[in-house]
Design a protein around this motif. Structure first.
Motif, PDB file in Angstrom:
ATOM      1  N   VAL A   1       2.917  -1.085   4.218  1.00 35.65           N
ATOM      2  CA  VAL A   1       2.531   0.284   3.832  1.00 35.65           C
ATOM      3  C   VAL A   1       3.833   1.059   3.671  1.00 35.65           C
ATOM      4  CG1 VAL A   1       1.297   2.377   4.523  1.00 35.65           C
ATOM      5  CG2 VAL A   1       0.416   0.130   5.236  1.00 35.65           C
ATOM      6  N   LEU A   2       4.052   1.626   2.487  1.00 37.00           N
ATOM      7  CA  LEU A   2       5.257   2.423   2.250  1.00 37.00           C
ATOM      8  C   LEU A   2       4.863   3.890   2.308  1.00 37.00           C
ATOM      9  CD1 LEU A   2       6.823   0.420  -0.732  1.00 37.00           C
ATOM     10  CD2 LEU A   2       6.918  -0.074   1.725  1.00 37.00           C
ATOM     11  N   GLU A   3       5.366   4.616   3.278  1.00 38.85           N
ATOM     12  CA  GLU A   3       4.953   6.006   3.499  1.00 38.85           C
ATOM     13  C   GLU A   3       6.152   6.937   3.354  1.00 38.85           C
ATOM     14  OE1 GLU A   3       2.200   8.091   4.068  1.00 38.85           O
ATOM     15  OE2 GLU A   3       3.864   9.527   4.030  1.00 38.85           O
ATOM     16  N   TRP A   4       6.034   7.915   2.487  1.00 44.58           N
ATOM     17  CA  TRP A   4       7.086   8.893   2.216  1.00 44.58           C
ATOM     18  C   TRP A   4       7.457   9.698   3.472  1.00 44.58           C
ATOM     19  CZ3 TRP A   4       6.493  12.323  -2.792  1.00 44.58           C
ATOM     20  CH2 TRP A   4       7.610  13.123  -2.942  1.00 44.58           C
ATOM     21  N   GLY A   5       6.445  10.041   4.252  1.00 41.42           N
ATOM     22  CA  GLY A   5       6.670  10.951   5.384  1.00 41.42           C
ATOM     23  C   GLY A   5       7.187  10.236   6.628  1.00 41.42           C
TER      24      GLY A   5
ATOM     25  N   SER B   1      -2.528  13.250   5.418  1.00 44.23           N
ATOM     26  CA  SER B   1      -3.209  14.509   5.748  1.00 44.23           C
ATOM     27  C   SER B   1      -4.110  14.371   6.976  1.00 44.23           C
ATOM     28  CB  SER B   1      -4.043  14.992   4.558  1.00 44.23           C
ATOM     29  OG  SER B   1      -3.222  15.215   3.444  1.00 44.23           O
ATOM     30  N   THR B   2      -4.396  13.138   7.411  1.00 45.03           N
ATOM     31  CA  THR B   2      -5.261  13.003   8.592  1.00 45.03           C
ATOM     32  C   THR B   2      -4.536  13.481   9.855  1.00 45.03           C
ATOM     33  OG1 THR B   2      -4.767  10.728   9.341  1.00 45.03           O
ATOM     34  CG2 THR B   2      -6.331  10.962   7.528  1.00 45.03           C
ATOM     35  N   VAL B   3      -3.198  13.608   9.781  1.00 49.39           N
ATOM     36  CA  VAL B   3      -2.447  14.137  10.926  1.00 49.39           C
ATOM     37  C   VAL B   3      -2.718  15.643  11.075  1.00 49.39           C
ATOM     38  CG1 VAL B   3      -0.119  14.460  11.904  1.00 49.39           C
ATOM     39  CG2 VAL B   3      -0.646  12.403  10.587  1.00 49.39           C
ATOM     40  N   VAL B   4      -2.977  16.293   9.932  1.00 50.47           N
ATOM     41  CA  VAL B   4      -3.122  17.753   9.960  1.00 50.47           C
ATOM     42  C   VAL B   4      -4.542  18.218   9.637  1.00 50.47           C
ATOM     43  CG1 VAL B   4      -0.709  18.278   9.461  1.00 50.47           C
ATOM     44  CG2 VAL B   4      -2.283  17.877   7.551  1.00 50.47           C
ATOM     45  N   TYR B   5      -5.439  17.304   9.299  1.00 50.76           N
ATOM     46  CA  TYR B   5      -6.788  17.781   8.979  1.00 50.76           C
ATOM     47  C   TYR B   5      -7.485  18.251  10.252  1.00 50.76           C
ATOM     48  CZ  TYR B   5      -8.895  13.076  10.057  1.00 50.76           C
ATOM     49  OH  TYR B   5      -9.321  11.912  10.639  1.00 50.76           O
TER      50      TYR B   5
ATOM     51  N   SER C   1      -6.148  25.479  -1.200  1.00 52.66           N
ATOM     52  CA  SER C   1      -6.966  24.261  -1.220  1.00 52.66           C
ATOM     53  C   SER C   1      -6.408  23.233  -0.254  1.00 52.66           C
ATOM     54  CB  SER C   1      -6.975  23.649  -2.622  1.00 52.66           C
ATOM     55  OG  SER C   1      -7.482  22.320  -2.553  1.00 52.66           O
ATOM     56  N   ALA C   2      -7.316  22.586   0.486  1.00 55.46           N
ATOM     57  CA  ALA C   2      -6.919  21.450   1.324  1.00 55.46           C
ATOM     58  C   ALA C   2      -7.761  20.224   0.969  1.00 55.46           C
ATOM     59  CB  ALA C   2      -7.082  21.797   2.801  1.00 55.46           C
ATOM     60  N   HIS C   3      -8.667  20.377   0.001  1.00 52.43           N
ATOM     61  CA  HIS C   3      -9.513  19.258  -0.428  1.00 52.43           C
ATOM     62  C   HIS C   3      -9.146  18.940  -1.871  1.00 52.43           C
ATOM     63  CE1 HIS C   3     -12.909  20.509   2.610  1.00 52.43           C
ATOM     64  NE2 HIS C   3     -11.796  20.129   3.200  1.00 52.43           N
TER      65      HIS C   3
ATOM     66  N   ILE D   1       0.888  -1.170   0.000  1.00 50.85           N
ATOM     67  CA  ILE D   1       0.000   0.000   0.000  1.00 50.85           C
ATOM     68  C   ILE D   1       0.925   1.219   0.000  1.00 50.85           C
ATOM     69  CG2 ILE D   1      -1.775   1.252   1.308  1.00 50.85           C
ATOM     70  CD1 ILE D   1      -2.276  -1.625   2.686  1.00 50.85           C
ATOM     71  N   ILE D   2       0.732   2.108  -0.966  1.00 51.32           N
ATOM     72  CA  ILE D   2       1.621   3.279  -1.073  1.00 51.32           C
ATOM     73  C   ILE D   2       0.906   4.480  -0.471  1.00 51.32           C
ATOM     74  CG2 ILE D   2       2.886   4.790  -2.661  1.00 51.32           C
ATOM     75  CD1 ILE D   2       2.841   2.340  -4.645  1.00 51.32           C
ATOM     76  N   GLY D   3       1.366   4.941   0.704  1.00 51.65           N
ATOM     77  CA  GLY D   3       0.722   6.065   1.385  1.00 51.65           C
ATOM     78  C   GLY D   3      -0.127   5.592   2.548  1.00 51.65           C
ATOM     79  N   SER D   4      -0.147   6.395   3.624  1.00 54.61           N
ATOM     80  CA  SER D   4      -0.818   5.946   4.856  1.00 54.61           C
ATOM     81  C   SER D   4      -1.852   6.945   5.359  1.00 54.61           C
ATOM     82  CB  SER D   4       0.241   5.726   5.944  1.00 54.61           C
ATOM     83  OG  SER D   4       0.853   6.965   6.289  1.00 54.61           O
ATOM     84  N   GLY D   5      -2.419   7.763   4.444  1.00 55.38           N
ATOM     85  CA  GLY D   5      -3.400   8.772   4.855  1.00 55.38           C
ATOM     86  C   GLY D   5      -4.794   8.180   5.035  1.00 55.38           C
ATOM     87  N   ALA D   6      -5.805   8.989   4.708  1.00 57.84           N
ATOM     88  CA  ALA D   6      -7.190   8.532   4.890  1.00 57.84           C
ATOM     89  C   ALA D   6      -7.422   7.247   4.095  1.00 57.84           C
ATOM     90  CB  ALA D   6      -8.149   9.634   4.443  1.00 57.84           C
ATOM     91  N   GLY D   7      -6.962   7.234   2.834  1.00 60.65           N
ATOM     92  CA  GLY D   7      -7.168   6.048   2.004  1.00 60.65           C
ATOM     93  C   GLY D   7      -6.266   4.891   2.416  1.00 60.65           C
ATOM     94  N   GLY D   8      -4.958   5.141   2.448  1.00 61.26           N
ATOM     95  CA  GLY D   8      -4.002   4.067   2.752  1.00 61.26           C
ATOM     96  C   GLY D   8      -4.210   3.475   4.137  1.00 61.26           C
TER      97      GLY D   8
ATOM     98  N   ALA E   1      -2.452  22.528   0.257  1.00 61.21           N
ATOM     99  CA  ALA E   1      -1.885  21.943   1.476  1.00 61.21           C
ATOM    100  C   ALA E   1      -2.243  20.463   1.525  1.00 61.21           C
ATOM    101  CB  ALA E   1      -2.446  22.652   2.704  1.00 61.21           C
ATOM    102  N   TYR E   2      -1.230  19.600   1.648  1.00 64.17           N
ATOM    103  CA  TYR E   2      -1.492  18.175   1.874  1.00 64.17           C
ATOM    104  C   TYR E   2      -0.331  17.572   2.655  1.00 64.17           C
ATOM    105  CZ  TYR E   2       0.653  18.203  -2.852  1.00 64.17           C
ATOM    106  OH  TYR E   2       1.441  18.456  -3.951  1.00 64.17           O
ATOM    107  N   GLY E   3      -0.679  16.598   3.459  1.00 65.03           N
ATOM    108  CA  GLY E   3       0.263  16.090   4.451  1.00 65.03           C
ATOM    109  C   GLY E   3       1.227  15.047   3.922  1.00 65.03           C
TER     110      GLY E   3
ATOM    111  N   GLY F   1      -6.590   3.746  -4.114  1.00 69.73           N
ATOM    112  CA  GLY F   1      -7.491   3.693  -2.943  1.00 69.73           C
ATOM    113  C   GLY F   1      -7.512   5.003  -2.175  1.00 69.73           C
ATOM    114  N   ASP F   2      -7.595   6.137  -2.864  1.00 73.46           N
ATOM    115  CA  ASP F   2      -7.529   7.420  -2.138  1.00 73.46           C
ATOM    116  C   ASP F   2      -8.402   8.479  -2.794  1.00 73.46           C
ATOM    117  OD1 ASP F   2      -6.199   8.274  -4.385  1.00 73.46           O
ATOM    118  OD2 ASP F   2      -4.217   8.329  -3.456  1.00 73.46           O
ATOM    119  N   SER F   3      -8.175   9.745  -2.444  1.00 73.90           N
ATOM    120  CA  SER F   3      -9.005  10.849  -2.948  1.00 73.90           C
ATOM    121  C   SER F   3      -8.869  11.036  -4.457  1.00 73.90           C
ATOM    122  CB  SER F   3      -8.634  12.142  -2.234  1.00 73.90           C
ATOM    123  OG  SER F   3      -7.220  12.320  -2.246  1.00 73.90           O
TER     124      SER F   3
ATOM    125  N   GLY G   1      -2.489  10.113  -2.199  1.00 71.37           N
ATOM    126  CA  GLY G   1      -3.204  11.390  -2.262  1.00 71.37           C
ATOM    127  C   GLY G   1      -3.361  11.792  -3.721  1.00 71.37           C
ATOM    128  N   ALA G   2      -4.355  12.658  -3.993  1.00 71.27           N
ATOM    129  CA  ALA G   2      -4.743  12.922  -5.386  1.00 71.27           C
ATOM    130  C   ALA G   2      -3.566  13.388  -6.245  1.00 71.27           C
ATOM    131  CB  ALA G   2      -5.869  13.959  -5.417  1.00 71.27           C
ATOM    132  N   ILE G   3      -2.739  14.281  -5.740  1.00 73.98           N
ATOM    133  CA  ILE G   3      -1.640  14.796  -6.566  1.00 73.98           C
ATOM    134  C   ILE G   3      -0.591  13.702  -6.785  1.00 73.98           C
ATOM    135  CG2 ILE G   3       0.258  16.498  -6.702  1.00 73.98           C
ATOM    136  CD1 ILE G   3      -2.480  17.847  -6.797  1.00 73.98           C
TER     137      ILE G   3
END
Ligand SMILES: Cc1cc2nc3c(=O)[nH]c(=O)nc-3n(C[C@H](O)[C@H](O)[C@H](O)COP(=O)(O)OP(=O)(O)OC[C@H]3O[C@@H](n4cnc5c(N)ncnc54)[C@H](O)[C@@H]3O)c2cc1C
Ligand code: SF4
Length: 500
Positions: A36-40, A84-88, A429-431, A10-17, A76-78, A462-464, A241-243
């Motif tokens: 889960v491989l997370e950049w941050g 981003s759930t850490v900063v939402y 934008s944050a959405h 799973i690439i990314g650990s935000g809302a979707g990951g 803005a995205y985390g 599996g994300d936004s 994340g979308a981007i």
């Protein structure tokens, strides 16, 4: 290059990951290898200092100020364990039925999303704050809306043990906000899912991905040693994340056969306005976001939300320089603040591209309908401030820096539409949604309604990025509901997908 073998990556650990990781935990408990491989980074609890510049640098891409190509909007995205759930802010809404109909994705039904959203609302301890917990900023917003007859509703939020420090967008220093870093990821890890932080995936193939592990100089060490690694996996779920999901797939060459990859990006373009009150108001404590006004959601395509940002973000978002700007910032303790969100259409031309180095470029233009919505939202917000007792208002498109109370009945005239010019007003934008949209086939979308990338068995999003159009409300619960579908599909087909 080192090589490792997993069943699912799973690439990314935000809302979707985070949601996918937890929902696949039963497979991990049954012996499947899931990473889960997370950049941050993952920060220790006591590293959440609430200090604005430090936290923005450690928890966001570009400190929360990623610019679009024409530099008229910041995003803005985390980037962290939990994304981003850490900063939402944690406002937790279920997508309206009308929006799901407008999405028009075969296989996506409102009742299904509603049921899955309810699960995360329960899991993340979502509830409304008691009246005694509301601060002045929120009370004044409600009061202004009621006086004007505007419909206002209380936000359900996802906190447990909130200590009213108002620092949600800098990462909660009290561990109260129930993002995936507090709920889904620890549960997944307890069942055997590995979460590898400081690990950036640079390329995704059909059954492998390449990643680089590097220490950013803060946060807890990664469980993998630094360097390049190839990870083989039978199933890969892209949740950057979308981007970053769109950029990663574009960089990996998927754009050649998926013409909509990166396109139909929507951002809910947003800006803030402030009203200055004659007396101090209690905005430095209390949860910052308790109410929203959806009076104009259908007719004029915008939402108004309470918010209270920190001095740096506030000063950046106010228009003007010098003495007037300084005077307004000096009144910080007397400011009431409103965030406006425009609902933007999904346009093919608004998209994520990658440059020669494979880095994302966001080509996004605010069209006339968005500028109209932003204009009307400023007029409505100014009216709310005055109705709540403010003695002057600063609107980004105001004809003058301040609109004084004596001119309260002239706000229509004093906030001219002609002043709403991209680049002249500060829009953020944050959405961030879309770019890997769901749909029918490769010619009109990137995935099907289960997040399966068309023509690539074993590769999912599996994300936004999956949103085919804007959610028109705060999106994270819907991201989790869609991620839940992705995980269910993998679980239900694990026999075939994960066969040796
Ligand atoms: C300040 C702020 C406030 C918000 N407030 C709210 C709110 O109150 N309510 C609401 O509903 N929504 C809110 N949102 C939006 C919400 O947080 C997002 O919609 C949601 O988190 C998106 O989920 P995601 O999984 O798509 O991406 P994210 O949650 O952004 O997670 C993506 C993760 O993937 C990682 N990643 C990216 N690329 C790679 C790569 N190549 N390799 C490895 N890892 C990678 C990133 O580091 C990041 O951690 C807010 C967002 C922000 C920024
Ligand atoms: S207001 Fe509550 S949730 Fe937000 S940072 Fe403070 S304690 Fe955390």
């Amino acid at each position: 290059m080192r090589e490792l073998d997993y069943d699912v990556v799973i690439i990314g650990s935000g809302a979707g990951g985070g949601a996918v990781a937890k929902e696949l935990a039963p497979l991990a408990a049954a012996g499947k290898r899931i990473a889960v491989l997370e950049w941050g980074p993952k920060l220790a609890d006591d590293a959440f200092t609430g200090r604005e510049v430090e936290m923005a640098r450690q928890l966001y891409f570009d400190s929360g100020g990623v610019l679009t190509k024409d530099r008229t909007l910041t995003m803005a995205y985390g980037r962290a364990y939990g994304g981003s759930t850490v900063v939402y802010t944690g406002t937790s809404l279920t997508i309206p039925e009308d929006v799901v109909k407008r999405w028009d994705v075969p296989g996506i039904e409102y009742n299904d999303l509603q049921r899955r959203s309810a699960k995360y609302i329960e899991e993340n301890n979502v509830h409304k704050l008691e009246e005694s917990e509301l601060n002045d900023n929120n009370r004044l917003f409600l009061e202004g809306c009621i006086k004007l007859g505007y419909r206002a509703q209380q936000f359900p939020i996802n906190v447990k043990g909130c200590r009213s420090s108002s620092l949600c967008n800098l990462g909660c220093p009290n561990g109260a906000k129930q993002g995936t870093h507090r709920v889904q990821l620890p549960a997944a890890e307890a069942a055997g899912v590995e979460v590898i932080t400081n690990c950036r995936v640079t390329r995704v193939g059909e059954r492998s991905c390449d990643a680089v592990v590097a220490d950013p100089g803060f946060g807890l060490p990664s469980s993998w040693e630094s360097g390049e690694v190839r990870v083989n996996a039978k199933v890969i779920v892209v949740c950057g994340g979308a981007i970053n999901s769109a950029a990663l797939l574009l960089r990996s060459g998927y754009g050649d056969r998926l013409p909509t990859l990166g396109r139909y990006l929507t951002l809910h373009p947003a800006l803030i306005l402030v009203g200055e009150h004659p007396h101090e108001i209690s905005n430095f404590h209390g949860h910052p976001k308790s109410f929203y006004c959806d009076e104009f959601w259908e007719s004029e395509k915008f939402l108004l939300e309470t918010c209270m940002y920190f001095p740096f973000i506030t000063s950046k978002n106010l228009i003007g320089f010098g003495a007037e700007h300084s005077k307004l910032m000096r009144a910080f303790g007397r400011l009431q603040m409103i965030l406006v969100l425009a609902v933007d259409p999904a346009l093919e031309s608004n998209r994520v591209l990658v440059d020669r180095d494979g880095e994302p470029v966001i080509d996004y233009t605010m069209g006339p309908s968005v500028l109209d919505s932003l204009h009307r939202s400023m007029v409505a917000s100014a009216k709310i401030f005055f109705a709540a007792g403010a003695h002057r208002v600063h609107a980004p498109a105001g004809a003058s820096f301040f609109i004084e109370r004596k001119d309260a009945d002239r706000v229509e005239e004093l906030i001219p539409r002609s002043n709403v010019i991209p680049g002249k007003i500060s829009v953020a934008s944050a959405h961030i949604m879309g770019g890997c949209g769901m749909g029918r086939e490769a010619s009109d979308s990137v995935t099907d309604s289960w997040g399966r990338v068309h023509g690539s068995p074993g590769l999912y999003v599996g994300d936004s990025g999956l949103f085919p159009r804007a959610s028109e409300i705060n999106p994270y619960v819907t991201v989790m509901a869609l991620a839940d579908r992705v995980a269910e599909h993998i679980r239900d087909n694990a026999g075939e997908l994960l066969a040796p």
